[in-house]
Structure formats: structure tokens, C-alpha cells
Motif scaffolding. Sequence first.
Motif, PDB file in Angstrom:
ATOM      1  N   ASP A 192      -2.957 -17.384   0.772  1.00 21.17           N
ATOM      2  CA  ASP A 192      -1.628 -17.684   1.299  1.00 21.17           C
ATOM      3  C   ASP A 192      -1.273 -16.514   2.212  1.00 21.17           C
ATOM      4  OD1 ASP A 192       0.974 -18.063   1.919  1.00 21.17           O
ATOM      5  OD2 ASP A 192       1.627 -18.553  -0.123  1.00 21.17           O
ATOM      6  N   GLU A 193      -1.371 -16.767   3.509  1.00 25.84           N
ATOM      7  CA  GLU A 193      -1.196 -15.661   4.465  1.00 25.84           C
ATOM      8  C   GLU A 193       0.265 -15.253   4.614  1.00 25.84           C
ATOM      9  OE1 GLU A 193      -1.581 -18.748   5.198  1.00 25.84           O
ATOM     10  OE2 GLU A 193      -0.951 -19.283   7.234  1.00 25.84           O
ATOM     11  N   LYS A 194       1.156 -16.057   4.031  1.00 20.41           N
ATOM     12  CA  LYS A 194       2.595 -15.756   4.186  1.00 20.41           C
ATOM     13  C   LYS A 194       3.182 -15.041   2.970  1.00 20.41           C
ATOM     14  CE  LYS A 194       3.643 -18.697   7.868  1.00 20.41           C
ATOM     15  NZ  LYS A 194       2.800 -19.895   7.846  1.00 20.41           N
ATOM     16  N   GLU A 195       2.478 -15.121   1.838  1.00 22.78           N
ATOM     17  CA  GLU A 195       3.077 -14.541   0.623  1.00 22.78           C
ATOM     18  C   GLU A 195       3.116 -13.003   0.685  1.00 22.78           C
ATOM     19  OE1 GLU A 195       1.809 -16.209  -3.144  1.00 22.78           O
ATOM     20  OE2 GLU A 195       2.472 -14.388  -4.194  1.00 22.78           O
ATOM     21  N   GLU A 196       4.283 -12.480   0.367  1.00 19.65           N
ATOM     22  CA  GLU A 196       4.434 -11.023   0.351  1.00 19.65           C
ATOM     23  C   GLU A 196       4.532 -10.558  -1.102  1.00 19.65           C
ATOM     24  OE1 GLU A 196       6.638  -9.817   4.389  1.00 19.65           O
ATOM     25  OE2 GLU A 196       7.978 -10.759   2.921  1.00 19.65           O
ATOM     26  N   TYR A 197       3.961  -9.418  -1.391  1.00 12.97           N
ATOM     27  CA  TYR A 197       4.103  -8.854  -2.738  1.00 12.97           C
ATOM     28  C   TYR A 197       3.890  -7.349  -2.704  1.00 12.97           C
ATOM     29  CZ  TYR A 197      -1.049  -8.805  -3.120  1.00 12.97           C
ATOM     30  OH  TYR A 197      -2.386  -8.570  -2.925  1.00 12.97           O
ATOM     31  N   ILE A 198       4.248  -6.726  -3.796  1.00 15.71           N
ATOM     32  CA  ILE A 198       4.115  -5.268  -3.872  1.00 15.71           C
ATOM     33  C   ILE A 198       2.935  -4.929  -4.777  1.00 15.71           C
ATOM     34  CG2 ILE A 198       5.241  -3.163  -4.740  1.00 15.71           C
ATOM     35  CD1 ILE A 198       7.879  -4.432  -3.660  1.00 15.71           C
ATOM     36  N   ILE A 199       2.053  -4.071  -4.286  1.00 11.95           N
ATOM     37  CA  ILE A 199       0.881  -3.692  -5.093  1.00 11.95           C
ATOM     38  C   ILE A 199       1.362  -2.955  -6.345  1.00 11.95           C
ATOM     39  CG2 ILE A 199      -1.226  -2.275  -5.150  1.00 11.95           C
ATOM     40  CD1 ILE A 199      -1.469  -3.010  -2.095  1.00 11.95           C
ATOM     41  N   ASP A 200       0.906  -3.482  -7.495  1.00 13.38           N
ATOM     42  CA  ASP A 200       1.445  -3.025  -8.775  1.00 13.38           C
ATOM     43  C   ASP A 200       0.273  -2.636  -9.689  1.00 13.38           C
ATOM     44  OD1 ASP A 200       2.551  -2.805 -11.264  1.00 13.38           O
ATOM     45  OD2 ASP A 200       3.589  -4.743 -11.242  1.00 13.38           O
ATOM     46  N   ASN A 201       0.253  -1.408 -10.112  1.00 11.29           N
ATOM     47  CA  ASN A 201      -0.838  -0.932 -10.990  1.00 11.29           C
ATOM     48  C   ASN A 201      -1.048  -1.837 -12.204  1.00 11.29           C
ATOM     49  OD1 ASN A 201      -1.409   1.245  -9.399  1.00 11.29           O
ATOM     50  ND2 ASN A 201      -0.235   2.719 -10.602  1.00 11.29           N
ATOM     51  N   LYS A 202       0.051  -2.357 -12.726  1.00 15.03           N
ATOM     52  CA  LYS A 202      -0.037  -3.156 -13.969  1.00 15.03           C
ATOM     53  C   LYS A 202      -0.754  -4.480 -13.748  1.00 15.03           C
ATOM     54  CE  LYS A 202       4.349  -1.766 -15.939  1.00 15.03           C
ATOM     55  NZ  LYS A 202       5.035  -1.682 -14.669  1.00 15.03           N
ATOM     56  N   LYS A 203      -0.801  -4.952 -12.516  1.00 15.54           N
ATOM     57  CA  LYS A 203      -1.410  -6.258 -12.254  1.00 15.54           C
ATOM     58  C   LYS A 203      -2.872  -6.164 -11.815  1.00 15.54           C
ATOM     59  CE  LYS A 203       2.660  -8.886 -11.838  1.00 15.54           C
ATOM     60  NZ  LYS A 203       3.808  -8.785 -10.935  1.00 15.54           N
ATOM     61  N   LEU A 204      -3.400  -4.950 -11.762  1.00 13.87           N
ATOM     62  CA  LEU A 204      -4.774  -4.799 -11.277  1.00 13.87           C
ATOM     63  C   LEU A 204      -5.789  -5.165 -12.363  1.00 13.87           C
ATOM     64  CD1 LEU A 204      -4.349  -1.375  -9.434  1.00 13.87           C
ATOM     65  CD2 LEU A 204      -4.512  -3.638  -8.354  1.00 13.87           C
ATOM     66  N   PHE A 205      -6.935  -5.668 -11.935  1.00  8.09           N
ATOM     67  CA  PHE A 205      -8.009  -5.988 -12.876  1.00  8.09           C
ATOM     68  C   PHE A 205      -8.987  -4.826 -13.067  1.00  8.09           C
ATOM     69  CE2 PHE A 205      -6.540 -10.186 -11.555  1.00  8.09           C
ATOM     70  CZ  PHE A 205      -6.481 -10.839 -12.770  1.00  8.09           C
ATOM     71  N   THR A 206      -9.019  -3.904 -12.116  1.00  9.70           N
ATOM     72  CA  THR A 206      -9.919  -2.763 -12.288  1.00  9.70           C
ATOM     73  C   THR A 206      -9.547  -2.004 -13.555  1.00  9.70           C
ATOM     74  OG1 THR A 206     -10.695  -0.649 -11.385  1.00  9.70           O
ATOM     75  CG2 THR A 206      -8.505  -1.341 -10.697  1.00  9.70           C
ATOM     76  N   LYS A 207     -10.588  -1.560 -14.284  1.00  6.87           N
ATOM     77  CA  LYS A 207     -10.324  -0.922 -15.574  1.00  6.87           C
ATOM     78  C   LYS A 207      -9.539   0.376 -15.421  1.00  6.87           C
ATOM     79  CE  LYS A 207     -13.619  -1.243 -18.861  1.00  6.87           C
ATOM     80  NZ  LYS A 207     -14.798  -0.852 -19.648  1.00  6.87           N
ATOM     81  N   CYS A 208      -9.668   1.030 -14.269  1.00  4.59           N
ATOM     82  CA  CYS A 208      -8.981   2.318 -14.119  1.00  4.59           C
ATOM     83  C   CYS A 208      -7.463   2.151 -14.051  1.00  4.59           C
ATOM     84  CB  CYS A 208      -9.537   3.094 -12.937  1.00  4.59           C
ATOM     85  SG  CYS A 208      -9.044   2.473 -11.327  1.00  4.59           S
ATOM     86  N   GLY A 209      -6.987   0.977 -13.639  1.00  3.18           N
ATOM     87  CA  GLY A 209      -5.562   0.672 -13.747  1.00  3.18           C
ATOM     88  C   GLY A 209      -4.620   1.392 -12.793  1.00  3.18           C
ATOM     89  N   THR A 223     -15.263  -5.985 -15.419  1.00  2.00           N
ATOM     90  CA  THR A 223     -13.959  -5.666 -14.797  1.00  2.00           C
ATOM     91  C   THR A 223     -14.108  -5.424 -13.285  1.00  2.00           C
ATOM     92  OG1 THR A 223     -14.247  -3.332 -15.410  1.00  2.00           O
ATOM     93  CG2 THR A 223     -12.930  -4.704 -16.895  1.00  2.00           C
ATOM     94  N   GLY A 224     -15.192  -4.785 -12.897  1.00  5.40           N
ATOM     95  CA  GLY A 224     -15.392  -4.501 -11.472  1.00  5.40           C
ATOM     96  C   GLY A 224     -15.613  -5.771 -10.658  1.00  5.40           C
ATOM     97  N   SER A 225     -16.427  -6.697 -11.201  1.00  5.99           N
ATOM     98  CA  SER A 225     -16.686  -7.924 -10.443  1.00  5.99           C
ATOM     99  C   SER A 225     -15.464  -8.849 -10.475  1.00  5.99           C
ATOM    100  CB  SER A 225     -17.952  -8.629 -10.942  1.00  5.99           C
ATOM    101  OG  SER A 225     -17.834  -8.987 -12.304  1.00  5.99           O
ATOM    102  N   LEU A 226     -14.658  -8.755 -11.530  1.00  4.65           N
ATOM    103  CA  LEU A 226     -13.406  -9.519 -11.578  1.00  4.65           C
ATOM    104  C   LEU A 226     -12.412  -8.959 -10.553  1.00  4.65           C
ATOM    105  CD1 LEU A 226     -11.407 -11.533 -12.761  1.00  4.65           C
ATOM    106  CD2 LEU A 226     -11.091 -10.019 -14.731  1.00  4.65           C
ATOM    107  N   ALA A 227     -12.335  -7.637 -10.456  1.00  9.23           N
ATOM    108  CA  ALA A 227     -11.484  -7.015  -9.426  1.00  9.23           C
ATOM    109  C   ALA A 227     -11.924  -7.483  -8.034  1.00  9.23           C
ATOM    110  CB  ALA A 227     -11.562  -5.497  -9.527  1.00  9.23           C
ATOM    111  N   ALA A 228     -13.235  -7.642  -7.857  1.00  9.86           N
ATOM    112  CA  ALA A 228     -13.749  -8.131  -6.570  1.00  9.86           C
ATOM    113  C   ALA A 228     -13.190  -9.520  -6.272  1.00  9.86           C
ATOM    114  CB  ALA A 228     -15.281  -8.157  -6.583  1.00  9.86           C
ATOM    115  N   LEU A 229     -13.293 -10.421  -7.232  1.00 11.16           N
ATOM    116  CA  LEU A 229     -12.781 -11.787  -7.026  1.00 11.16           C
ATOM    117  C   LEU A 229     -11.283 -11.760  -6.705  1.00 11.16           C
ATOM    118  CD1 LEU A 229     -14.488 -13.899  -9.845  1.00 11.16           C
ATOM    119  CD2 LEU A 229     -15.138 -13.727  -7.429  1.00 11.16           C
TER     120      LEU A 229
END
Length: 352
Positions: A291-308, A27-33
Amino acid sequence: MIRIPGLIDVHVHLRDPGQTEKEDFFTGSLAALAGGFTTILDMPNNKTPITTIEALKEKQRIASEKIVCDVGFYFGSLGENLEDFKVVQDKVMGLKIYLNQTTGNYIIDEKVFKKICEAWPKGKPILLHAEADVIEQMIEIAEQAEQRIHICHISSETEFQTIIKAKNKGYKVTCGVTPHHLFLTQDDEKKLGPFGMMKPSLKSKKDVDFIWKNLNYVDVIESDHAPHTIEEKNSDKPPFGVPGLETTLPLLLTTVSENKLSINRMIELCYENPKKIFKVKTDENTFVEIDEKEEYIIDNKKLFTKCGWSPFAGRKVKGRVKKVFIRGRKVFENDKLLVGPGFGKYVTSTLL
Ligand code: DOR
Ligand code: ZN
């Protein structure tokens, strides 16, 4: 779309082995990618600290079965394992030493630090967790022993002034700053509660402004990715640390889009300097498309880190990782992992 080299995060805590309820090598190395990092360097403050050759070998074995990006390791010391230093030299990226309290019982004093500096074979850096007034004395000890040191996560104006002074004297000292010390202040800690608690703690706006203003003295941006479970963070004794692998690059790209930082300087801080200081072997076919133009909101549900969770959840960012290639192979695209556990390599640095 822009293409940047696969970034290097020189400071992560993947918790494996020992605390895989928080994170593990997969999970940690996937979060890195997902965050645009293709090489990460893992700290030794595991539940059983990585201060013996056996512990290091075991960690390496476990990692090689699970990692999806490249991972290197640091060795740790409480001053009891000096005779192991020569043996581990070619297996690690450096030595990590703690002079202030943090996660894990891992602290030493200046006398032990001096012994360690004298014993560590010259070439690979000694990384220090040292805060406030401890820094100056440690810089002097290391300089006398002719060791290269890297001061991790500087957070205050005073700490930074000490390092700037040493750099101006020509000392062999480098320093890193974390995204949370660049993008959050004490005021955020009030709002975030335990989710804004880490070591070093968040500082005032004045400190943060000082770091931004003197960013030319900073060598690397390091996430200090330190995942802890939501349950632990909500407990009576919340552990210190916040995750950062997936938010570092989008936060920095947002700053680039606001013309507060150039993309070249960002690459210097997250790739070129880490590569130089920690002697990381890289490959020209390891890169990230953004994509340097794409905007998004950081969302806990979309994270790959196991801590979430992330202290930056809810923040709007501009700049999104689209594809990641390692040694010519597409490993990640549009939030999908395209390789299996074990694809990543265990990295060691080249000696001076
Ligand atoms: O807040 C922190 N957490 N600072 C550190 O130095 C260690 C880290 C951890 O391991 O949780
Ligand atoms: Zn750390």
C-alpha cells in the motif's frame, strides 16, 4: 496497492549459528518478509566463521529447518582455505573478504587478498568490506586477477569517487550502499549513540548528498542487516552494526512518494541488479503487494527482528508491505506469517 517483485537483499548477518541471542534464521527471515524481501544473502562472519566446508554445510542444515524466505550464503576466507574454493563454488553466492576491522576477527591484508583473487574460480563475485583508501589498491588487484568484485556499503564521497573512476575505466566492479548511509548522517550518530555505530561509520551530509546525487553509479541497495542486542549496544564496548531488513523498503518508498527516486529505479537497485550481479534464481510468482499510500511510524515494538530496535524508530514512513507471495503461495499478510519454519529454500546462484 502496487505489486513489486520479491526483493533481494544481498547483504545480511543472520547470526545463526553461534549468536542466536541477536537473531536466528527464523526471526531474520521473517523480518525479511515483513520488509518485502523474499531472498536474502547471508554473510560468513558468524561466531565460528564460515571458512570451512563443514561450517557451511552445518549452516545450510540449520537454515533449512528455520527459514521462511529464501536464503543464500557467502563463503569466507582468511587465505587458509584456498583449496576449498572449487568445492564450495556451486554452494554459495560469492566470497566475502574483510580488509578493514569490523564484527568478528576476520581481517586480511593485500598480499592475502591477491592470493585469494588468484585462487577463487572466476564467475561468482568477490565481495569486499574495504573502506577509504584501501579500496583503490584492492580494485587494481582484483582487476589484474580478472575477478568481478562488489564493494559493499560505500559511505563517503572519496570512496565513491574511486569506484566511479574504476567504473569509467571499464573495470568489473559493482557497489552497494546501505539505507543508513543514505538516510542518516554523523549528526544522527550523536543522537543515537551506540545505536548509530556501525562499520563503515555514518558520514557527513556532504557525503550523503554526493551519494544521492550520483546514485546512477550505485548498483544495489543492501541493508547490511547487523542485529546486536540492546544490552550489548548499551555496554562499555558496543559492537558495530544496525538492523535494516524491515526499514529499507519503507524508507525507499517514502523517497519514491517524494519523487526523489522512481519506483523502477528502486526495483532495479533492490531486485534487478542483485539478481543480475549475484545470479539469483527468481520466480515470477514471488512478489510483494504494497500500500504505497499508507503512512506509519517505525516502532521498535512492532519489529520482527530479534534484536528489537531500529536506528530509524520514530520516523514516519509512507508505503507499507501488505502481502508477500513466494512461488505463488501467500506467506505473509498484514503482519502475520502464514507458513511454518523451513518453507524457505536454500538458494545457490547459477554459474556464468
Ligand atoms: O557494522 C557492521 N556490522 N559492519 C559490518 O561490516 C559487520 C556488521 C556485523 O556483523 O555486525
Ligand atoms: Zn555487513
